[in-house]
Scaffold this motif. Structure first.
Motif, PDB file in Angstrom:
ATOM      1  N   SER A   1      -5.495   0.947   3.108  1.00  0.00           N
ATOM      2  CA  SER A   1      -5.701   0.430   1.762  1.00  0.00           C
ATOM      3  C   SER A   1      -6.878   1.133   1.087  1.00  0.00           C
ATOM      4  O   SER A   1      -6.785   1.540  -0.082  1.00  0.00           O
ATOM      5  CB  SER A   1      -5.958  -1.080   1.816  1.00  0.00           C
ATOM      6  N   ASP A   2      -7.981   1.291   1.802  1.00  0.00           N
ATOM      7  CA  ASP A   2      -9.156   1.970   1.246  1.00  0.00           C
ATOM      8  C   ASP A   2      -8.840   3.419   0.891  1.00  0.00           C
ATOM      9  O   ASP A   2      -9.237   3.912  -0.166  1.00  0.00           O
ATOM     10  CB  ASP A   2     -10.327   1.929   2.228  1.00  0.00           C
ATOM     11  N   PHE A   3      -8.104   4.096   1.763  1.00  0.00           N
ATOM     12  CA  PHE A   3      -7.691   5.481   1.517  1.00  0.00           C
ATOM     13  C   PHE A   3      -6.851   5.560   0.236  1.00  0.00           C
ATOM     14  O   PHE A   3      -7.090   6.387  -0.651  1.00  0.00           O
ATOM     15  CB  PHE A   3      -6.886   5.993   2.719  1.00  0.00           C
ATOM     16  N   THR A   4      -5.872   4.668   0.130  1.00  0.00           N
ATOM     17  CA  THR A   4      -4.963   4.674  -1.008  1.00  0.00           C
ATOM     18  C   THR A   4      -5.688   4.309  -2.299  1.00  0.00           C
ATOM     19  O   THR A   4      -5.454   4.916  -3.351  1.00  0.00           O
ATOM     20  CB  THR A   4      -3.779   3.722  -0.739  1.00  0.00           C
ATOM     21  N   ARG A   5      -6.578   3.341  -2.232  1.00  0.00           N
ATOM     22  CA  ARG A   5      -7.342   2.963  -3.423  1.00  0.00           C
ATOM     23  C   ARG A   5      -8.148   4.147  -3.943  1.00  0.00           C
ATOM     24  O   ARG A   5      -8.198   4.393  -5.153  1.00  0.00           O
ATOM     25  CB  ARG A   5      -8.278   1.803  -3.120  1.00  0.00           C
ATOM     26  N   ASP A   6      -8.729   4.909  -3.046  1.00  0.00           N
ATOM     27  CA  ASP A   6      -9.489   6.091  -3.449  1.00  0.00           C
ATOM     28  C   ASP A   6      -8.595   7.094  -4.179  1.00  0.00           C
ATOM     29  O   ASP A   6      -8.965   7.635  -5.219  1.00  0.00           O
ATOM     30  CB  ASP A   6     -10.149   6.742  -2.230  1.00  0.00           C
TER      31      ASP A   6
ATOM     32  N   TYR B   1       3.576  10.660  -6.975  1.00  0.00           N
ATOM     33  CA  TYR B   1       4.459  11.177  -8.022  1.00  0.00           C
ATOM     34  C   TYR B   1       3.661  11.587  -9.261  1.00  0.00           C
ATOM     35  O   TYR B   1       4.033  12.503  -9.979  1.00  0.00           O
ATOM     36  CB  TYR B   1       5.506  10.135  -8.438  1.00  0.00           C
ATOM     37  N   LEU B   2       2.562  10.865  -9.507  1.00  0.00           N
ATOM     38  CA  LEU B   2       1.764  11.125 -10.704  1.00  0.00           C
ATOM     39  C   LEU B   2       0.655  12.141 -10.492  1.00  0.00           C
ATOM     40  O   LEU B   2       0.149  12.712 -11.461  1.00  0.00           O
ATOM     41  CB  LEU B   2       1.151   9.814 -11.215  1.00  0.00           C
ATOM     42  N   ALA B   3       0.276  12.360  -9.256  1.00  0.00           N
ATOM     43  CA  ALA B   3      -0.865  13.236  -8.955  1.00  0.00           C
ATOM     44  C   ALA B   3      -0.477  14.710  -9.017  1.00  0.00           C
ATOM     45  O   ALA B   3       0.664  15.073  -8.730  1.00  0.00           O
ATOM     46  CB  ALA B   3      -1.417  12.911  -7.570  1.00  0.00           C
ATOM     47  N   LYS B   4      -1.458  15.511  -9.347  1.00  0.00           N
ATOM     48  CA  LYS B   4      -1.234  16.957  -9.351  1.00  0.00           C
ATOM     49  C   LYS B   4      -1.083  17.480  -7.932  1.00  0.00           C
ATOM     50  O   LYS B   4      -0.342  18.414  -7.674  1.00  0.00           O
ATOM     51  CB  LYS B   4      -2.384  17.662 -10.054  1.00  0.00           C
ATOM     52  N   GLU B   5      -1.823  16.877  -7.006  1.00  0.00           N
ATOM     53  CA  GLU B   5      -1.781  17.289  -5.603  1.00  0.00           C
ATOM     54  C   GLU B   5      -1.494  16.071  -4.732  1.00  0.00           C
ATOM     55  O   GLU B   5      -2.420  15.359  -4.338  1.00  0.00           O
ATOM     56  CB  GLU B   5      -3.104  17.927  -5.203  1.00  0.00           C
TER      57      GLU B   5
ATOM     58  N   ILE C   1       0.836  -1.200   0.000  1.00  0.00           N
ATOM     59  CA  ILE C   1       0.000   0.000   0.000  1.00  0.00           C
ATOM     60  C   ILE C   1       0.871   1.250   0.000  1.00  0.00           C
ATOM     61  O   ILE C   1       0.582   2.219  -0.718  1.00  0.00           O
ATOM     62  CB  ILE C   1      -0.960  -0.028   1.209  1.00  0.00           C
ATOM     63  N   ASP C   2       1.938   1.239   0.798  1.00  0.00           N
ATOM     64  CA  ASP C   2       2.880   2.373   0.812  1.00  0.00           C
ATOM     65  C   ASP C   2       3.365   2.696  -0.599  1.00  0.00           C
ATOM     66  O   ASP C   2       3.405   3.859  -1.007  1.00  0.00           O
ATOM     67  CB  ASP C   2       4.113   2.052   1.662  1.00  0.00           C
ATOM     68  N   CYS C   3       3.779   1.676  -1.323  1.00  0.00           N
ATOM     69  CA  CYS C   3       4.321   1.897  -2.665  1.00  0.00           C
ATOM     70  C   CYS C   3       3.259   2.427  -3.615  1.00  0.00           C
ATOM     71  O   CYS C   3       3.551   3.295  -4.443  1.00  0.00           O
ATOM     72  CB  CYS C   3       4.932   0.608  -3.202  1.00  0.00           C
ATOM     73  N   GLU C   4       2.057   1.921  -3.491  1.00  0.00           N
ATOM     74  CA  GLU C   4       0.976   2.432  -4.346  1.00  0.00           C
ATOM     75  C   GLU C   4       0.768   3.925  -4.103  1.00  0.00           C
ATOM     76  O   GLU C   4       0.698   4.715  -5.049  1.00  0.00           O
ATOM     77  CB  GLU C   4      -0.316   1.661  -4.092  1.00  0.00           C
ATOM     78  N   LEU C   5       0.694   4.321  -2.840  1.00  0.00           N
ATOM     79  CA  LEU C   5       0.475   5.733  -2.534  1.00  0.00           C
ATOM     80  C   LEU C   5       1.681   6.581  -2.949  1.00  0.00           C
ATOM     81  O   LEU C   5       1.523   7.670  -3.508  1.00  0.00           O
ATOM     82  CB  LEU C   5       0.166   5.923  -1.049  1.00  0.00           C
ATOM     83  N   LEU C   6       2.872   6.083  -2.705  1.00  0.00           N
ATOM     84  CA  LEU C   6       4.082   6.815  -3.092  1.00  0.00           C
ATOM     85  C   LEU C   6       4.080   7.131  -4.582  1.00  0.00           C
ATOM     86  O   LEU C   6       4.252   8.285  -4.990  1.00  0.00           O
ATOM     87  CB  LEU C   6       5.329   5.991  -2.737  1.00  0.00           C
TER      88      LEU C   6
ATOM     89  N   SER D   1       2.852   0.270 -14.795  1.00  0.00           N
ATOM     90  CA  SER D   1       3.249  -1.134 -14.978  1.00  0.00           C
ATOM     91  C   SER D   1       4.024  -1.637 -13.766  1.00  0.00           C
ATOM     92  O   SER D   1       3.818  -2.765 -13.302  1.00  0.00           O
ATOM     93  CB  SER D   1       4.105  -1.283 -16.235  1.00  0.00           C
ATOM     94  N   HIS D   2       4.902  -0.794 -13.238  1.00  0.00           N
ATOM     95  CA  HIS D   2       5.662  -1.161 -12.045  1.00  0.00           C
ATOM     96  C   HIS D   2       4.731  -1.405 -10.860  1.00  0.00           C
ATOM     97  O   HIS D   2       4.878  -2.400 -10.136  1.00  0.00           O
ATOM     98  CB  HIS D   2       6.673  -0.071 -11.692  1.00  0.00           C
ATOM     99  N   LEU D   3       3.785  -0.515 -10.651  1.00  0.00           N
ATOM    100  CA  LEU D   3       2.860  -0.663  -9.522  1.00  0.00           C
ATOM    101  C   LEU D   3       2.084  -1.967  -9.603  1.00  0.00           C
ATOM    102  O   LEU D   3       1.919  -2.671  -8.597  1.00  0.00           O
ATOM    103  CB  LEU D   3       1.873   0.510  -9.501  1.00  0.00           C
ATOM    104  N   ILE D   4       1.599  -2.277 -10.779  1.00  0.00           N
ATOM    105  CA  ILE D   4       0.810  -3.501 -10.962  1.00  0.00           C
ATOM    106  C   ILE D   4       1.669  -4.731 -10.674  1.00  0.00           C
ATOM    107  O   ILE D   4       1.272  -5.617  -9.909  1.00  0.00           O
ATOM    108  CB  ILE D   4       0.218  -3.542 -12.380  1.00  0.00           C
TER     109      ILE D   4
END
Length: 156
Positions: A79-84, A55-59, A46-51, A121-124
């Motif tokens: 996990s729910d927070f990060t998925r959102d 990097y990709l998000a505007k905010e 989950i940490d890596c997904e959010l990290l 692709s890396h995240l997946i």
């Protein structure tokens, strides 16, 4: 692309259910490889997904209670927070954005350039890799792992 996130999230949810049947000490028991325990592997995924989403998000966003995660239920909330965040980030993409690049400075000061497509692709594949580690550890403790068979799953 989003299909594979849906797949990973579905499998992750099933691992959460699987972990609920474990004694607490098994969840935290030291293991060889991965992040060292089932608990830490889940947090790391989950940490890596959010990290990377940051990097990709505007905010970019932070998860304030991250340092206080100590229970499986707290991992599930994280996990729910990060998925959102991931869903919002991916839904805001426009045509051609996969070719856009980001620059990341590593701990040793080297600058790397990655396309958005490569990051996704890396995240997946990163999550799939750690799901495999969870599967190996489940077998080591005599339990059947969650099935990660994509072909028979309905995740759309």
């Amino acid at each position: 692309m989003i299909d594979l996130f849906l797949y990973n999230w579905q499998v992750r949810e099933e691992w959460f259910v699987w972990c609920k049947s474990l004694p607490e000490e098994e969840l935290h028991a030291e293991r060889t490889g991965g992040m060292g325990s089932l608990f830490q592997n889940l947090v790391h995924m989950i940490d890596c997904e959010l990290l990377w989403m940051n990097y990709l998000a505007k905010e970019p966003v932070t998860y304030e209670p991250r340092e206080m995660i100590s229970t499986l239920e707290e991992i599930i909330v994280y996990s729910d927070f990060t998925r959102d965040i991931t869903q919002r980030t991916l839904s805001a993409w426009s045509d051609g954005i996969e070719n856009k690049s980001i620059q990341i400075t590593s701990r040793n000061g080297k600058v790397h350039s990655f396309t958005y497509e490569k990051v996704i692709s890396h995240l997946i594949t990163h999550e799939i890799h750690h799901i495999g580690q969870l599967s190996v550890w489940s077998r080591e403790i005599g339990r059947k792992p969650v099935s990660s068979d994509l072909i028979v799953r309905d995740y759309e």
